[in-house]
Each structure stands twice: as structure tokens, then as C-alpha cells.
Design a protein around this motif. Structure first.
Motif: not given
Lengths: 352, 262
Positions: B67-73, B136-142
Motif C-alpha cells: 500500500i505504501l509503495a503504491s501510494l508513493v508511486l 497486481l494492485a496497480l489497476p485497483y489503486m490507479y
């Protein structure tokens, strides 16, 4: 020396020239409007003053300093947007205090200043509300207060009233003008609404396709348009094709009926030329023997409230005449033959 | 009128049965470990298994890092694309859709091939697992962030803050982030749900995460996997309820229609 000066400003987006060789001097405390149709470069010019766009060429001087390479957050310019752009997560007071917080003012100072500007816009009781709890007009007043709170050098307004309904628009327009006068803040206002530009401004810059068409007071712009574009864009206008009879004497013919202008026409006899006539300059009667007179048939009568617009067919041409409404007004009927009078000065020959 | 209502209710009823019946069956089965009585014995067994606790803690940790890495990116990237490169949005959407098209097993073999030999040797490091989860979480997070950004006027808010003297850091943390709260929460919980139950990547990279643990358990025991399935359902629902609770109230995108009242 002018307080805000734009010198030979040009803005290109790749090959598209949005603004070309734009020059303007705005005095301290002056209210200047940029007026023009969509895509004329007025908003781009405003955004260059704010720093959201960088001029491709030219200089922008504020109080003698060139700010072209300064980022927008270091220009001390207040900006009001069409979409209000209030921060949805902050209350009215926090929105207004945002700029002061950024400037690291003390809590006490922020509180005092927020109260001052809330007072200025008569919205003291709204301090705790969130943007979504207010109407569009109220949100825009808060946006104005937020821009004024930082005591900017220049206030920029980008079509601030476009999203509001007619009545609120007029109310807020008057409020903006009175606040601007009270504070004496140098203001640039962008609009496509001629009524707004004419009623608010000390001077109006009429723009078209990235160029300045005319800079002048609202009176000059309306009564003495410098170009055909200004003449057609500002106010309602009858454009008529006439034949030149005697260019030196300014004698013309509208559908075989002779009319004259006060000035010589730079054309040959028998040439066609366009003339412009403002609807409010036409009358159904005249005591002036030098007035032009043409006859035609009443085509339609439209009641607009304060004004009655009479459309008259003169041969193949159609002309609109605006008469001030009053209970004693004697109107012709549709199909009546009427004489239309207008002074020689009213007849503006357009140069192609 | 009455007739059409009957059919509507019938459809809702059938849909409910389709959804709840297997769930009920699983729940009931999970309670039948003791003969002839309903009990929570299977749950106790699962919760007292130190392997479960280790696997759950590991997966939860990985979820937090993902989650942290996704948010930052993703948040600054999506913000920048909205603000400065709106033309790139379709490209971004395509890229973020790729994890849907490429199976996780293909992804993980690609990762193993690329990072199992020098110069970058990551195959035994949890960093690679987190990196795979970010993908894997990219589509959901983006998507969550993108929807959030669409709901606010990013450009006007940014410019308003700039004209008031704010720099990029303040704009992001005091203006943009608070208005993306619901969207960020949505992305965060979805990411958590994906990572906590993920099997393929964790298994292939040989990590003792919750996914592989559940599969292993399913092969050896009868009642405990059912109990685990019910627990994971409850966990997901609790996450959704929490999301609903945190996402309401002030902040987030204000309802547009309310702003137009006079």
C-alpha cells in the motif's frame, strides 16, 4: 510609470500562436478588462500574468520588476477562477486563511485578516461552512475574499461570473467593482460578456485571434469602434451593404435610397461598401433636417422589457431599431410602411 | 404494478439464495467439527496454529508495504498526468490494465527470470514480492486515484493554491491528498484484500504467506479451511464497512449538485 506592464508578449503552443505582440500598460488601481470571443487569447494573457503560462517572448513588469521567469507562487498575485476553486476540505475561514498560513503569518494576524475580508464581503456568519454548503454566488465571494486576503499586488479574475445565474451575476459584478474601488487594487478581468466589461472597467482591451483590436474606455469602445471586429463584437449592430455614389461627399445608397455620412469614403463610385448602424441610433421621427431618412416595411416587433426591437425590411436588407419602452410609446404594426431616421454621425463606414 | 413487483422480489430472492446459500453452507460446515454439536472449535484450531499467525502477520506486513509503495508511486504520477499530461491518460489506463491481461503466473516467472541472477539479485528478498504486489494492485489503486482526481478540479485547485503562494509539497499534502481521502481509502482496502489472499506469486516465490497457508490447509484438513474462508469473508466485509464509515463526512469530493444551489 505603469504598475503592470506587458511588453511585446507572445505565446506560442507549438505552431499555434495564442497571443501575438501584446502590449498593455495598467496604472496602479486601474480596472482593465480583456474582452473577446473564445480562443481570442484573453485567458492565456491573464494566465501569463499569473505565471501559469510562460510567455514565449516579451516582458511582464509588475511595479517595475520583470516577473516572466518567476513561478506563480512567488508573484503575489490574487486569482479568482470561473470554477471558484475553493478547497473542498477546508471551511470558509480556512480557505481565506490559506495564503496567510503559507506566508507564515501568526495565528492572531490570520484571524484578524480573515475577519476583515469576511466583513468586506458581508459573509461573517459563513466562516464555519464548507464550500459544498454554499451557493455558487457565495462560493465566488469567498474565492474573491481568499484572493484579497493575501493583499496581492494585482488581482486577476478569469470569467468569475460565467457560472452564475443572471441576477447573482449583476449583484456580484457591482460588489466586485465597489470592493476594487475601495481597496484601490490593480485589477485585470477576463470576460466574453460585453456588458460586464463595459460596466466594470476603467479601460477595455478588445481582443481577437491573439491580437489587440482596440484599447479604450468603455465609452470609446462602444461609440468609436476602431475596427469592424470591435464594431460587430461590442453591442448589437446592423451591418448593411450599400452602394457608393459620391465617395468625396460621403454619399451612399441603401436599396436605392440615398443616405450620407459625414466623412469621405475611401472607395470608388459604384463600389459596394459595408456600413454599421447601432439599433438605438435609429428613430421613427426626427426634427433634424440633416438626418438620413429611409423607408421600409415593419417585419416584426419584439418586446424585450426596457427596449422594444422593431425589425424593418428595406428592400432586400433588414434593419433592427431599438426604442426605449414607455407606456406612451406609439408603435407601428407589422406590415406598416415606416420612415427610419438616423444622424449622419451614426452611419459608420467599415473598412474591409 | 403488483405483478412487476413480484418478479423484482423473486429475482432479488434468487440472487440472494445464489450468493448466501454457499456461504451459509460453509459457515455451517465450519461449525460442525465436534460431532453432533455446533461449535467454534475449527476457529480455535486455526487461531491457535502458530503457522496461521505467522502467515497472517507476514501477509499483513506485505500488504502494508504494498500500500505504501503504491501510494508513493501512483498518487503523484496520476496527479501529474491529470495536471500536465492529460493526453497521456489513455496510455496510463492501458498500462494499468496490463495486470488484468497478463496472468500472475506469467508475471512471476518473468520476475524470477529477470531478478534471479546478477546484477539484480532479488528473488529471495521480500522486495520482489512487494514489487509484484504493486503491479497486481496497480489497476485497483490507479483507478481509485483516477476517479478521485476526476471528481475534483485538479488544475484549478492547484493553480489557486499556487497563486496563494503554496509550493508543490503543500499543494499535494494540504490540498490534493485530503480531497482524495475516499479514493485513497478505496484503493488501500482493495490492495489489502488482494495481497492478503494472494496465492500464485507468494507460492512461486516460496513465501509462507496466508494464501499458500490456506491452500496447504485445504489439502490436509476439512473444517479449518471452511473456518478460514468465513474469517476472510468477515475481514473483507469489515474492511468495506470501515471504508464506508471513514469515507463519509467532510473532505473528499463534495457532491456537485449541492454546490449549484442559490
Amino acid at each position: 510609470m505603469a504598475f503592470l506592464e506587458l511588453i511585446n508578449i507572445t505565446k506560442r503552443f507549438n505552431k499555434f500562436v495564442a497571443v501575438e505582440d501584446f502590449n498593455l500598460k495598467v496604472e496602479k488601481g486601474e480596472f482593465v478588462s480583456f474582452l473577446g470571443p473564445s480562443g481570442c487569447g484573453k485567458t492565456t494573457t491573464l494566465r501569463m500574468i499569473a505565471g501559469f503560462e510562460t510567455a514565449t517572448e516579451g516582458k511582464i513588469l509588475i511595479n517595475g520588476e520583470d516577473v516572466v521567469n518567476r513561478p506563480p507562487n512567488q508573484r503575489n498575485i490574487g486569482m479568482v477562477f470561473q470554477s471558484y476553486a475553493l478547497f473542498p476540505n477546508m471551511t470558509v475561514a480556512d480557505n481565506i486563511g490559506f495564503g496567510l498560513k503559507v506566508a507564515r503569518k501568526s495565528k492572531e494576524e490570520i484571524k484578524t485578516r480573515v475577519n476583515e475580508v469576511l466583513n468586506l464581503i458581508h459573509m461573517d456568519e459563513f466562516r464555519g461552512r464548507y464550500p459544498y454548503q454554499m451557493s455558487g454566488g457565495q462560493q465566488q465571494r469567498v474565492a474573491l475574499a481568499r484572493a484579497l486576503a493575501i493583499q496581492p499586488q494585482v488581482l486577476l479574475l478569469d470569467e468569475p461570473l460565467s457560472a452564475l445565474d443572471a441576477k447573482i451575476r449583476v449583484e456580484l459584478r457591482n460588489e466586485i467593482r465597489s470592493i476594487q474601488r475601495k481597496l484601490g487594487i490593480t485589477t485585470v478581468y477576463v470576460t466574453h460578456d460585453q456588458e460586464e466589461a463595459l460596466s466594470l472597467s476603467d479601460r477595455v482591451v478588445v481582443m481577437n485571434t491573439g491580437h489587440t483590436e482596440q484599447i479604450g474606455t468603455p465609452f470609446e469602445i462602444y461609440n468609436f469602434p476602431a475596427t469592424p471586429f470591435v464594431a460587430s463584437f461590442v453591442g448589437t449592430l446592423n451591418i448593411l451593404y450599400v452602394d457608393v455614389i459620391d465617395p468625396d461627399k460621403g454619399l451612399l445608397a441603401l436599396e436605392q435610397q440615398e443616405i450620407s455620412t459625414n466623412k469621405p469614403v475611401h472607395k470608388q463610385a459604384h463600389d459596394k461598401v459595408r456600413i454599421a448602424l447601432r439599433p438605438e441610433m435609429l428613430r421613427l421621427s426626427s426634427n433634424d433636417p440633416t438626418s438620413n431618412k429611409v423607408t421600409g416595411i415593419v417585419d416584426s416587433i419584439i418586446f424585450l422589457g426596457a427596449v422594444v426591437r422593431v425589425r424593418i425590411k428595406i428592400g432586400a436588407s433588414k434593419i433592427s431599431m431599438d426604442l426605449f419602452n414607455n407606456p406612451d410609446l406609439k408603435l407601428p404594426k407589422e406590415g406598416d410602411e415606416v420612415a427610419v431616421y438616423f444622424s449622419r454621425d451614426a452611419c459608420l463606414v467599415l473598412q474591409d | 404494478m403488483k405483478k412487476s413487483r413480484f418478479w423484482s422480489w423473486l429475482i432479488v430472492f434468487l440472487g440472494g439464495i445464489y450468493f448466501f446459500l454457499p456461504l451459509y453452507a460453509t459457515l455451517r460446515f465450519s461449525l460442525m467439527m465436534k460431532k453432533d454439536v455446533l461449535s467454534f472449535m475449527a476457529y480455535e484450531q486455526v487461531l491457535h496454529d502458530p503457522k496461521f499467525l505467522a502467515a497472517f502477520t507476514f501477509s499483513a506486513k506485505m500488504a502494508v508495504f504494498t500500500i505504501l509503495a503504491s501510494l508513493v508511486l501512483i498518487v503523484p504520477t496520476a496527479y501529474w498526468v491529470h495536471l500536465k499530461l492529460p493526453k497521456l491518460r489513455p496510455v496510463m489506463e492501458f498500462i494499468t490494465m496490463l495486470p488484468f491481461v497478463i496472468p500472475a503466473i506469467v508475471l512471476v516467472f518473468g520476475l524470477i527470470r529477470s531478478y534471479s541472477k546478477p546484477p539484480i539479485l532479488l528473488v529471495s528478498s521480500p522486495v520482489l514480492l512487494v514489487a509484484a504486489y504493486v503491479v497486481l494492485a496497480l489497476p485497483y489503486m490507479y483507478r481509485s486515484v483516477d476517479v478521485g482526481l476526476r471528481a475534483i478540479d485538479v488544475r484549478a485547485l492547484t493553480e489557486a493554491a499556487q497563486s496563494l503562494g503554496a509550493g508543490w509539497f503543500r499543494i499535494l499534502f494540504q490540498v490534493i491528498f485530503p480531497n482524495l481521502r475516499s479514493a485513497l481509502l478505496g484503493g488501500t482496502f482493495l490492495t489489502f484484500a488482494i495481497v492478503i489472499g494472494e496465492l500464485t506469486v507468494a507460492n512461486s516465490l516460496a513465501w509462507k504467506a496466508l494464501g499458500p497457508y490456506m491452500t496447504q490447509l485445504a489439502g490436509m484438513k476439512a473444517y479449518e479451511p471452511a473456518a478460514l474462508a468465513v474469517m476472510s469473508f468477515i475481514l473483507t466485509w469489515a474492511s468495506i464497512a470501515l471504508l464506508q464509515f471513514l469515507g463519509r463526512g467532510r473532505g473528499g469530493a463534495a457532491p456537485e449538485n449541492m454546490a449549484g444551489m442559490h
